[in-house]
Design an enzyme around this catalytic site. Sequence first.
Site, mmCIF file in Angstrom:
data_model
loop_
_atom_site.group_PDB
_atom_site.id
_atom_site.type_symbol
_atom_site.label_atom_id
_atom_site.label_comp_id
_atom_site.label_asym_id
_atom_site.label_seq_id
_atom_site.Cartn_x
_atom_site.Cartn_y
_atom_site.Cartn_z
ATOM 1 N N ARG A 1 9.996 2.743 6.579
ATOM 2 C CA ARG A 1 10.690 2.077 6.086
ATOM 3 C C ARG A 1 12.134 3.287 5.912
ATOM 4 O O ARG A 1 12.087 4.900 6.242
ATOM 5 C CB ARG A 1 10.232 2.161 3.985
ATOM 6 C CG ARG A 1 9.167 1.706 4.324
ATOM 7 C CD ARG A 1 8.806 0.931 2.700
ATOM 8 N NE ARG A 1 7.752 1.138 2.864
ATOM 9 C CZ ARG A 1 6.729 0.478 2.134
ATOM 10 N NH1 ARG A 1 6.100 1.751 1.297
ATOM 11 N NH2 ARG A 1 5.888 -0.337 2.076
ATOM 12 N N ARG B 1 7.840 -1.568 -14.246
ATOM 13 C CA ARG B 1 8.725 -1.706 -12.664
ATOM 14 C C ARG B 1 9.846 -2.718 -12.345
ATOM 15 O O ARG B 1 9.933 -2.557 -12.054
ATOM 16 C CB ARG B 1 7.310 -1.479 -12.283
ATOM 17 C CG ARG B 1 6.552 0.389 -12.092
ATOM 18 C CD ARG B 1 4.722 0.039 -10.838
ATOM 19 N NE ARG B 1 4.361 1.102 -11.156
ATOM 20 C CZ ARG B 1 3.842 1.380 -10.159
ATOM 21 N NH1 ARG B 1 3.403 0.649 -9.119
ATOM 22 N NH2 ARG B 1 2.585 2.900 -10.363
ATOM 23 N N ARG C 1 -2.899 -7.653 -8.594
ATOM 24 C CA ARG C 1 -3.142 -6.199 -8.529
ATOM 25 C C ARG C 1 -3.836 -5.299 -9.890
ATOM 26 O O ARG C 1 -4.522 -4.526 -9.724
ATOM 27 C CB ARG C 1 -1.710 -4.971 -9.046
ATOM 28 C CG ARG C 1 -0.754 -4.725 -7.925
ATOM 29 C CD ARG C 1 0.394 -3.842 -8.425
ATOM 30 N NE ARG C 1 1.574 -3.756 -6.784
ATOM 31 C CZ ARG C 1 0.667 -2.490 -6.091
ATOM 32 N NH1 ARG C 1 0.290 -1.734 -6.176
ATOM 33 N NH2 ARG C 1 1.847 -2.724 -4.615
#
Length: 199
Positions: free
Chosen positions: A46, A139, A150
Amino acid sequence: MLQKGPRALVLCGPSGSGKSTLIKQMFEEFPEKFGFSVSHTTRKPRPGEEDGKHYYFTNKEKMQKQIEQGEFLETATFSGNLYGTSKRAVEDVQREGKICVLDIDMQGVKQIKQSSLDPIYVFVKPPSMDELEKRLRDRQTETEESLQRRLSAARTEIEYGEKPGNFDMIIINDNLPKAYEELKEFILTNIQQKSEAES
């Protein structure tokens, strides 16, 4: 084979448990004591990521071959990419006399338990599933679908984390400074004892 130098430390905990924040604090307070094992991955870097610092970036064929040759302590697949901790990455940190920190998931922990590495296992868990969901929502990086994924993974991880004998220490992160003190005290006493026992 892998026991030259201080005992390694495995930290595991669901996404949103605050594990990364705790690790960051440890490294800031004791830069000379801890070292990170740099993982391998087959995903593309990235922006801002450096090879050998954030990850060792490699390709599937090469990594598959290294796995078959037994060069990895643990590997996992996420979104079609391979990730793994090589024995060499851990040895590099231990050679510097530092405590090697492995930040891995439950599958990784199960694999490490089959290896010759004898680390200290610490599980970081959120105070509750509701609190975990709130942290992940705050978030604002997840779609509803990935959030549910998740949370479901977190339930499985917490179940594994709470089973007696799987971890040496469970830290409930309901208050960051308190959780950090607990972690620090546990690691420093354990590693201290281990070093004294060997000397």
